[in-house]
Design an enzyme around this catalytic site. Structure first.
Site, mmCIF file in Angstrom:
data_model
loop_
_atom_site.group_PDB
_atom_site.id
_atom_site.type_symbol
_atom_site.label_atom_id
_atom_site.label_comp_id
_atom_site.label_asym_id
_atom_site.label_seq_id
_atom_site.Cartn_x
_atom_site.Cartn_y
_atom_site.Cartn_z
ATOM 1 N N CYS A 1 18.826 -46.248 -30.493
ATOM 2 C CA CYS A 1 19.383 -46.199 -29.380
ATOM 3 C C CYS A 1 18.616 -46.272 -27.976
ATOM 4 C CB CYS A 1 20.236 -44.776 -29.389
ATOM 5 S SG CYS A 1 21.321 -44.539 -27.838
ATOM 6 N N ARG B 1 39.342 -46.318 -26.652
ATOM 7 C CA ARG B 1 38.615 -46.768 -27.879
ATOM 8 C C ARG B 1 39.389 -46.402 -29.113
ATOM 9 N NH1 ARG B 1 32.287 -45.824 -26.309
ATOM 10 N NH2 ARG B 1 32.341 -46.911 -24.167
ATOM 11 N N LYS C 1 34.802 -45.171 -19.930
ATOM 12 C CA LYS C 1 35.720 -45.107 -21.378
ATOM 13 C C LYS C 1 36.690 -43.955 -21.480
ATOM 14 C CE LYS C 1 31.649 -42.229 -23.074
ATOM 15 N NZ LYS C 1 30.421 -42.087 -23.909
ATOM 16 N N CYS D 1 27.238 -38.120 -28.138
ATOM 17 C CA CYS D 1 27.967 -38.895 -29.140
ATOM 18 C C CYS D 1 28.099 -38.167 -30.473
ATOM 19 C CB CYS D 1 27.207 -40.144 -29.431
ATOM 20 S SG CYS D 1 27.070 -41.331 -28.284
ATOM 21 N N ARG E 1 30.699 -52.390 -33.296
ATOM 22 C CA ARG E 1 31.197 -51.208 -33.868
ATOM 23 C C ARG E 1 32.888 -51.617 -34.142
ATOM 24 N NH1 ARG E 1 31.182 -47.238 -29.358
ATOM 25 N NH2 ARG E 1 28.765 -46.653 -30.282
ATOM 26 N N CYS F 1 20.212 -37.483 -27.106
ATOM 27 C CA CYS F 1 20.222 -37.511 -25.657
ATOM 28 C C CYS F 1 21.271 -36.866 -25.287
ATOM 29 C CB CYS F 1 20.274 -38.769 -24.959
ATOM 30 S SG CYS F 1 22.073 -39.642 -25.149
ATOM 31 N N LYS G 1 38.992 -41.753 -24.580
ATOM 32 C CA LYS G 1 39.213 -41.542 -26.005
ATOM 33 C C LYS G 1 40.359 -40.489 -26.394
ATOM 34 C CE LYS G 1 34.006 -41.849 -26.635
ATOM 35 N NZ LYS G 1 32.991 -41.001 -26.804
#
Length: 569
Positions: free
Chosen positions: A439, A145, A211, A482, A76, A478, A213
């Site tokens: 994934c 991120r 994480k 995302c 990424r 899932c 964001k």
């Protein structure tokens, strides 16, 4: 918050032993016995912008042949603020052919993804990315991120100023570790010398619990889904100038099936600060999460759970204490949509901007539409222009001069990109994650399946005379979120192959989540559920009323955002 080290998650111990994220990645890369990395390095490489993947459709066959899965890696690439140069676009296009799958993936957070990178190609790929003045550090992992920003400058004269603040936040919160350059570019940092470190001044040696964001939005466009992130900055314009930002905190889309302690959450509005305080506020909020986030259970480690556990008042008080001043009351603002607007528009600077729909964010060539070849051809002539990745997986060909616009338009037509835009408003307002087959977390299809399902939903709209009605539709394979499925007026979350949890009732502008309507539906059952709802909507809606708002007004959807709204009980 003091936590018993014996109860910390294994990832916390891996980070602590890693020597600022170096670990044994270099030894893992040299191991020719397996296409994978050592277990601890599979965690650490995330901080360097990569995840291990395998082609799950081949796993059964390879197991029968007594072979390990066909491991490869996703890389990424950060694009802070979403703006890339034509040269950087060409670099990514080249790398897709040279080392990966012959496609580019545009993510829901304004980053590039390359898929199918074999282990022995990881280092040359990341090195070439850095030579283009992009990087993959902190694109994944327990750090801040890629910082997102509204990329349509014609919406406001303040866009360039907001972009500069987004870049400043990104730079300030990028990890300072030397390990990234030591491993991937042989200590040769393109933009200057590599300095050794003995500490991470903001993160510490164990970085964040999970994480993190950050996103910027410029009203009236919420195209970055500002409420869905750990920190959101809403630009406030006064007298034609950027005055400052309203701040939100505690958004996040992920949850876990069967764990009622997990849930998606929208960020809370904290208050306002002027432009020169933006970086400081972001840092102090991040450090609150660093110090108080849960490091024992990673399922409960995001900032949203810290706020739920400690209380919003505590976070506000702690923020003001760390800042040394209080945030001001939030200033008025209005969002109208979290989608993109398409086609050519002239910007305030006199240049032209063309937003193109990219199905599932996948830039690839087909017999009908030569997306990759067309965008590559445009990049090769786009002197002074740029490419702007949107939060909805689309691309803006930006800063096209008046003189160059006819040539760009000619290339769009020549490669079928103009015809590619002839899709329904449903398709234009959709997002899907990669999901199967790549994934490892996916329960069901996402990117490969959603377009065909939308076509069938559009047939229902046509049946009831509203074919041009835009409805936000989101699908993920899932529950990790995302593709931000909980912000879709219609949301699908993969439960099992061919089965989706079915969510309804989010707002069109992204300030209200949906709720679980039915669980584990097949396509036939989804269409059967939607048919009468769309029929009622077509017959009973008020002028300009969006589908999600209609469902709430008619009390077809009821919610109080308790665990029962997302998990059947």
């Amino acid at each position: 918050m003091n936590q018993d080290k014996s109860k910390l998650s294994e990832v916390e111990h891996i980070k602590e032993r890693s020597r600022f994220l170096e670990g044994t990645i270099q030894d893992s890369l040299k191991d020719e016995v397996t296409g994978n990395l050592y277990a601890q390095d599979q965690q650490l490489i995330k901080f360097h912008g990569s995840y291990v993947q395998s082609d799950r459709e081949l796993d059964k066959e390879r197991k029968a042949q007594k072979l390990e899965p066909l491991y490869s890696f996703m890389i990424r690439v950060r694009v802070p603020g979403g703006v890339a140069s034509p040269a950087q676009w060409i670099t990514m296009d080249n790398l897709a052919d040279k080392y990966g799958m012959p496609t580019l993936k545009l993510t829901t957070r304004q980053a590039f993804e390359l898929h199918g990178i074999l282990k022995h190609n990881l280092k040359p790929t990341i090195k070439e990315i850095n030579e283009s003045l992009m990087d993959s550090i902190a694109a994944c992992g327990d750090v801040n991120r890629n910082v997102m920003c509204t990329v349509n400058p014609y919406t406001s004269n303040i866009h360039d100023d907001v972009q500069r603040v987004a870049l400043a936040v990104s730079e300030h919160l990028t990890p300072k570790t030397k390990a990234y350059y030591k491993i991937w570019v042989n200590d040769e940092q393109v933009a200057g010398p590599v300095e050794d470190i003995t500490e991470e001044p903001i993160y510490g040696k164990t970085y964040l619990p999970r994480k993190f964001k950050i996103t910027f939005a410029i009203p009236p466009y919420n195209d970055t889904d500002v409420y869905a992130h750990d920190i959101g900055l809403i630009a406030i314009e006064e007298n034609g100038k950027l005055a400052g930002f309203n701040f939100t905190a505690g958004g996040g889309m992920g949850m876990t099936f069967g764990d009622e302690n997990t849930f998606p959450r929208l960020g809370n509005l904290l208050g306002y600060a002027p432009v020169d305080k933006a970086v400081d506020v972001c840092e102090k909020l991040l450090t609150i999460q660093r110090d108080y986030g849960n490091r024992e259970n990673r399922k409960l480690s995001r900032f949203k759970y810290t706020i739920e556990r400690e209380g919003l008042d505590f976070v506000k008080t702690e923020l003001n204490k760390r800042l040394g001043y209080d945030l001001e009351p939030a200033k008025p603002y209005t969002f109208t949509t979290n989608g993109d607007s398409y086609g050519w528009v002239k910007g305030a600077n006199g240049n032209w901007f063309n937003t193109l729909y990219i199905e599932g964010g996948r830039v690839k060539d087909t017999e009908q539409f030569q997306l990759r070849k067309g965008l590559r051809a445009i990049a090769e002539i786009l002197e002074g222009g740029d490419f702007r990745l949107t939060g909805n997986q689309n691309i803006v060909i930006g800063n096209v001069s008046e003189a160059l616009k006819p040539k760009v338009q000619e290339l769009l037509v020549q490669h079928g990109l103009e015809a590619h835009q002839d899709v329904t408003p449903l398709h234009q307002h959709s997002i899907a994650c990669v999901a199967l087959n790549l994934c490892p977390l996916a329960n069901a299809e996402g990117e490969r399946y959603l377009p065909s399902l939308i076509t069938k939903i559009h047939a229902i709209l046509e049946k009831y005379g509203i074919p041009d009605q835009p409805i936000t539709i989101r699908m993920t394979g899932c529950p990790n979120g995302c593709g931000r499925p909980y912000l879709g007026e219609i949301g699908f979350v993969g439960r099992a192959p061919g089965k989706y949890n079915f969510y309804l009732g989010a707002s069109f502008n992204g300030d209200r989540m949906n709720v679980l309507h039915k669980e584990a539906l097949s396509e036939e059952e989804i269409l059967a559920e939607l048919d009468p709802l769309i029929a009622q909507y077509a017959a009973e809606r008020t002028p300009n009323e969006h589908f999600g708002d209609f469902l709430v007004r008619k009390e077809i959807i009821k919610h109080n955002y308790s665990k029962a709204d997302f998990h059947l009980v």
